[in-house]
Write an enzyme that holds these catalytic residues in place. Structure first.
Site, mmCIF file in Angstrom:
data_model
loop_
_atom_site.group_PDB
_atom_site.id
_atom_site.type_symbol
_atom_site.label_atom_id
_atom_site.label_comp_id
_atom_site.label_asym_id
_atom_site.label_seq_id
_atom_site.Cartn_x
_atom_site.Cartn_y
_atom_site.Cartn_z
ATOM 1 N N TYR A 137 -25.608 86.518 17.915
ATOM 2 C CA TYR A 137 -25.840 85.526 18.979
ATOM 3 C C TYR A 137 -25.297 85.990 20.334
ATOM 4 O O TYR A 137 -25.194 85.205 21.268
ATOM 5 C CB TYR A 137 -25.151 84.202 18.614
ATOM 6 C CG TYR A 137 -25.953 83.295 17.706
ATOM 7 C CD1 TYR A 137 -26.494 83.761 16.518
ATOM 8 C CD2 TYR A 137 -26.141 81.958 18.036
ATOM 9 C CE1 TYR A 137 -27.192 82.924 15.673
ATOM 10 C CE2 TYR A 137 -26.846 81.110 17.194
ATOM 11 C CZ TYR A 137 -27.367 81.602 16.015
ATOM 12 O OH TYR A 137 -28.057 80.753 15.189
ATOM 13 N N LYS A 189 -24.831 92.378 5.247
ATOM 14 C CA LYS A 189 -26.032 93.117 4.832
ATOM 15 C C LYS A 189 -25.770 94.584 5.170
ATOM 16 O O LYS A 189 -26.475 95.204 5.961
ATOM 17 C CB LYS A 189 -27.258 92.558 5.578
ATOM 18 C CG LYS A 189 -28.596 93.136 5.136
ATOM 19 C CD LYS A 189 -29.013 92.737 3.742
ATOM 20 C CE LYS A 189 -30.329 93.408 3.371
ATOM 21 N NZ LYS A 189 -30.639 93.241 1.926
ATOM 22 N N ASP A 222 -28.913 88.484 0.918
ATOM 23 C CA ASP A 222 -30.028 88.106 0.048
ATOM 24 C C ASP A 222 -29.512 87.655 -1.318
ATOM 25 O O ASP A 222 -29.965 86.640 -1.878
ATOM 26 C CB ASP A 222 -31.060 89.240 -0.083
ATOM 27 C CG ASP A 222 -30.413 90.613 -0.242
ATOM 28 O OD1 ASP A 222 -29.198 90.747 0.036
ATOM 29 O OD2 ASP A 222 -31.105 91.557 -0.657
ATOM 30 N N ASP A 246 -25.384 80.642 10.010
ATOM 31 C CA ASP A 246 -26.327 79.579 10.358
ATOM 32 C C ASP A 246 -27.387 79.409 9.271
ATOM 33 O O ASP A 246 -27.691 78.299 8.834
ATOM 34 C CB ASP A 246 -26.984 79.903 11.700
ATOM 35 C CG ASP A 246 -27.836 78.744 12.199
ATOM 36 O OD1 ASP A 246 -27.348 77.599 12.142
ATOM 37 O OD2 ASP A 246 -28.988 78.970 12.618
ATOM 38 N N ASP A 250 -28.102 76.083 6.340
ATOM 39 C CA ASP A 250 -29.299 75.272 6.077
ATOM 40 C C ASP A 250 -29.550 75.244 4.572
ATOM 41 O O ASP A 250 -29.918 74.216 4.005
ATOM 42 C CB ASP A 250 -30.522 75.840 6.804
ATOM 43 C CG ASP A 250 -30.740 75.171 8.167
ATOM 44 O OD1 ASP A 250 -29.717 74.847 8.819
ATOM 45 O OD2 ASP A 250 -31.900 74.970 8.571
HETATM 46 N N1 GGG Z 1 -26.533 69.738 16.157
HETATM 47 C C1 GGG Z 1 -26.695 71.064 16.473
HETATM 48 C C2 GGG Z 1 -28.055 71.473 16.931
HETATM 49 O O1 GGG Z 1 -28.748 70.801 17.649
HETATM 50 N N2 GGG Z 1 -28.433 72.622 16.477
HETATM 51 C C3 GGG Z 1 -29.672 73.177 16.842
HETATM 52 C C4 GGG Z 1 -29.725 74.629 16.687
HETATM 53 O O2 GGG Z 1 -30.788 75.188 16.854
HETATM 54 N N3 GGG Z 1 -28.636 75.288 16.396
HETATM 55 C C5 GGG Z 1 -28.597 76.671 16.245
HETATM 56 C C6 GGG Z 1 -27.255 77.150 15.857
HETATM 57 O O3 GGG Z 1 -26.345 76.372 15.589
HETATM 58 O O4 GGG Z 1 -27.106 78.349 15.797
#
Ligand code: GGG
Length: 358
Positions: A137, A189, A222, A246, A250
């Site tokens: 990032y 990785k 992976d 990140d 999810d």
């Molecule tokens: N509540 C956090 C939010 O809106 N995240 C959106 C997002 O795209 N986040 C990317 C990240 O946290 O790297």
């Protein structure tokens, strides 16, 4: 009475709905525990961008610096490129306030039907520690020959010894503090990323020597994804780079039932700057304005905030109230299979906050 000044940035989409809901719950918990919040609302985000040409003012960090914490909703608007909104609001705050440790717990709660067969409540219970200020990032790169046939895009990931050591140490310390399985899993990785991630693996092995009481495991990302599905109950604390953290969170939200239950703390551990608390989910344009967003992830992020502020009893009350409403299964938003609104869920959590024995 302890008082805290909190900067609330609802941001975009359902961010506005879930922040409003969570503030009601935090105020109610505060009443029970002699904690008073002074909320100040900052209307930054995509609407602000359309008016001012930027997601937040140039002196935004100066405005936020005096606060005890930041409570953030969501960012993202279908009319704008996601990299414009994310890099204009959320990422400069995380980096500018050196919120290097992003703490994302994942728990399978009673009353929640996750997608994995045979997993009982409490069986999935781990925390992902995401490096939050560098890695993939870092926004180092550029584009040449824009739009032409010879267009070139270059983007570099940045891994410093300082940044890598401190996030790995944070992971080890958390595994110790949780005192559950005392296991830290490092996710990289390094077979493909032979410089940066082989470096991470090396630093991980070095630091492990200082924590002989914590078991370690190194997984390729992976394999980690596969194992989070195959054996989620075996994890305790995972530490990963910004991007991998990140993506993994999810997945961890999915296996514990819903993104609508996943909280996130962006911590500046030395407390030089305010830390920021937010749901993992984004602005969810598909459901915005329908009153059905699940506010529980933001409430649980509020509990993380209370804990970090030094109010563990109020934090535990918020978490217990959310957990109670989930277990009850009567008032749930559609992401959890229910038909209730954001407001109804908030009413139910507030009622529990007021009733629960503390
Ligand atoms: N509540 C956090 C939010 O809106 N995240 C959106 C997002 O795209 N986040 C990317 C990240 O946290 O790297």
């Amino acid at each position: 009475m302890n008082g805290y000044r909190i900067a609330a940035i609802p941001g975009d989409g359902i961010g506005r709905e879930v922040i409003q809901a969570a503030i009601r719950v935090l105020d109610a918990a505060g009443e029970r525990h002699q904690v008073r919040f002074a909320w100040e609302l900052f209307p930054w985000g995509s609407e602000y961008y359309f008016e001012h040409g930027r997601m937040m003012p140039a002196d935004a960090l100066d405005q936020l610096r005096p606060f005890d914490a930041i409570f953030f909703g969501a960012v993202g608007d279908p009319r704008l490129q996601d990299n414009v909104t994310l890099n204009g609001l959320l990422l400069p705050i995380r980096r500018g306030f050196d919120q290097y440790a992003c703490v994302r717990p994942a728990q399978l709660y009673a009353g929640v039907r996750g997608p994995l067969a045979g997993k009982r409540p409490g069986e999935i219970d781990f925390v992902v520690v995401r490096e939050n200020t560098e890695g993939e990032y870092a926004q180092i790169g550029g584009v040449l020959h824009l739009g032409g046939p010879h267009e070139v895009a270059v983007q570099s990931a940045l891994f410093t010894r300082h940044g890598t050591e401190r996030i790995i140490r944070f992971g080890f310390d958390l595994a110790r503090r949780r005192n559950k399985k005392r296991l830290l899993t490092s996710v990289t990785k390094s077979n493909a990323q032979g410089f940066s991630m082989a470096f991470w693996d090396r630093v991980f092995a070095e630091i492990a020597c200082d924590y002989p009481d914590v078991r370690t495991e190194s997984l390729l990302v992976d394999a980690a994804c596969m194992d989070l599905v195959r054996r989620p109950e075996s994890f305790d604390v995972l530490v990963a780079s910004n991007l991998f953290g990140d993506i993994l969170t999810d997945l961890s939200a999915a296996i514990t039932g819903s993104l609508g239950l996943a909280p996130s703390a962006n911590l500046n551990p030395p407390r030089t700057f305010p830390s920021m608390f937010e749901p993992v989910h984004g602005s969810a344009p598909d459901i915005v304005g329908r009153g059905i967003a699940n506010p529980m992830a933001t409430m649980l992020a509020g509990a993380q905030m209370l804990d970090f502020l030094g109010e563990p009893a109020a934090a535990a009350l918020v978490e217990s109230a959310v957990v109670g409403v989930l277990a009850d299964q009567r008032v749930l938003t559609p992401d959890l299979g229910g038909t209730s609104t954001t407001e109804a869920v908030t009413d139910a959590v507030v009622a529990r906050v007021r009733e629960l024995q503390t």
